[in-house]
Design a protein around this motif. Structure first.
Motif, PDB file in Angstrom:
ATOM      1  N   LEU A  71       0.835  -1.206   0.000  1.00  0.00           N
ATOM      2  CA  LEU A  71       0.000   0.000   0.000  1.00  0.00           C
ATOM      3  C   LEU A  71       0.867   1.253   0.000  1.00  0.00           C
ATOM      4  O   LEU A  71       0.574   2.211  -0.716  1.00  0.00           O
ATOM      5  CB  LEU A  71      -0.907  -0.012   1.232  1.00  0.00           C
ATOM      6  N   GLU A  72       1.960   1.231   0.783  1.00  0.00           N
ATOM      7  CA  GLU A  72       2.878   2.359   0.812  1.00  0.00           C
ATOM      8  C   GLU A  72       3.467   2.625  -0.570  1.00  0.00           C
ATOM      9  O   GLU A  72       3.540   3.761  -1.034  1.00  0.00           O
ATOM     10  CB  GLU A  72       4.016   2.086   1.799  1.00  0.00           C
ATOM     11  N   LYS A  73       3.912   1.548  -1.234  1.00  0.00           N
ATOM     12  CA  LYS A  73       4.513   1.686  -2.570  1.00  0.00           C
ATOM     13  C   LYS A  73       3.496   2.214  -3.577  1.00  0.00           C
ATOM     14  O   LYS A  73       3.808   3.043  -4.420  1.00  0.00           O
ATOM     15  CB  LYS A  73       5.059   0.339  -3.035  1.00  0.00           C
ATOM     16  N   LYS A  74       2.258   1.727  -3.454  1.00  0.00           N
ATOM     17  CA  LYS A  74       1.199   2.157  -4.375  1.00  0.00           C
ATOM     18  C   LYS A  74       0.897   3.636  -4.204  1.00  0.00           C
ATOM     19  O   LYS A  74       0.754   4.382  -5.183  1.00  0.00           O
ATOM     20  CB  LYS A  74      -0.057   1.322  -4.137  1.00  0.00           C
ATOM     21  N   LEU A  75       0.808   4.077  -2.944  1.00  0.00           N
ATOM     22  CA  LEU A  75       0.513   5.474  -2.679  1.00  0.00           C
ATOM     23  C   LEU A  75       1.682   6.376  -3.052  1.00  0.00           C
ATOM     24  O   LEU A  75       1.505   7.500  -3.505  1.00  0.00           O
ATOM     25  CB  LEU A  75       0.173   5.648  -1.194  1.00  0.00           C
ATOM     26  N   ALA A  76       2.909   5.839  -2.877  1.00  0.00           N
ATOM     27  CA  ALA A  76       4.112   6.618  -3.218  1.00  0.00           C
ATOM     28  C   ALA A  76       4.271   6.764  -4.719  1.00  0.00           C
ATOM     29  O   ALA A  76       4.813   7.752  -5.217  1.00  0.00           O
ATOM     30  CB  ALA A  76       5.345   5.960  -2.615  1.00  0.00           C
ATOM     31  N   GLY A  77       3.774   5.731  -5.458  1.00  0.00           N
ATOM     32  CA  GLY A  77       3.919   5.750  -6.913  1.00  0.00           C
ATOM     33  C   GLY A  77       2.841   6.573  -7.561  1.00  0.00           C
ATOM     34  O   GLY A  77       2.904   6.856  -8.753  1.00  0.00           O
TER      35      GLY A  77
END
Length: 217
Positions: free
Chosen positions: A211-217
């Motif tokens: 989820l962190e990676k998705k939101l960061a991307g």
């Protein structure tokens, strides 16, 4: 060590039943503490006279009490006050009361981490406090809250084992029932319970990272 205790169908059903109760309590407490935690954290951050003070009082009081004490009060104390409810409901309420205070501090820290310049820019554009909070502050803060929030919910899942103190039929309690009844297989049962908690919590951690990676991307 007698691992045959884990291959008994009746024992597996008992452990499965306990796991369902654990997941039910954890899910209920996570959802409710997330909602109330955001409300409390936002109220404390708002610095609105009286309301902010009351939110702070609640948060600081609950944070400095042991969870087990709150669980006992939620079960024995409320019964004495005339509020009779199922053990599962009582534990969900108790864990929500406790965890929402901790989540509120995570929320407040996340809100405080947002650059004040963004807030001033939004207000200069005519945004109200509520609009600034909704469209500017909260979206940024929520991304930063994910790691500590997930860590707190992992702790919540592990803390459901404390409910065995009031004989809630959750996973740890059911394992205890089995090895107390048959006087063997204690270590294998505890290993199985430990692995179950590990799988649940590690899966939650992996979901958090995605989820962190998705939101960061």
């Amino acid at each position: 060590m007698d691992f045959s205790v884990l291959f008994n169908v009746a024992h597996l059903k008992t452990l499965g039943s306990g796991l369902l109760v654990t997941l039910q309590v954890a899910a209920g407490a996570i959802v409710l503490s997330f909602i109330f935690g955001i409300i409390l954290g936002t109220l404390r951050y708002s610095r609105i006279p009286v309301i902010s003070w009351l939110a702070t009082l609640y948060i600081e009081t609950i944070r400095n009490l042991p969870l087990l004490l709150i669980i006992f009060f939620g079960w024995f104390g409320l019964k004495e006050l005339g509020f009779d409810m199922p053990a599962t409901t009582s534990v969900i309420i108790s864990m929500t009361v406790f965890t929402s205070a901790l989540v509120a501090e995570i929320v407040r820290s996340g809100l405080n981490s947002v650059d004040k310049g963004l807030i001033e820019a939004a207000r200069s554009q005519g945004f109200t406090w509520f609009q600034t909070m909704r469209h500017i502050i909260m979206p940024i803060a929520l991304k930063r809250m994910i790691p500590p929030m997930v860590s707190q919910f992992v702790s919540l899942i592990k803390d459901t084992a404390l409910a065995t103190a009031i004989n809630l039929a959750e996973l740890t309690h059911e394992a205890q029932i089995i090895y107390n009844k048959y006087y063997n297989g204690t270590v294998p049962l505890l290993i199985a319970v430990a692995l179950t908690y590990f799988v649940i919590n590690y899966s939650l951690s992996l979901f958090s990272r995605r989820l962190e990676k998705k939101l960061a991307g």
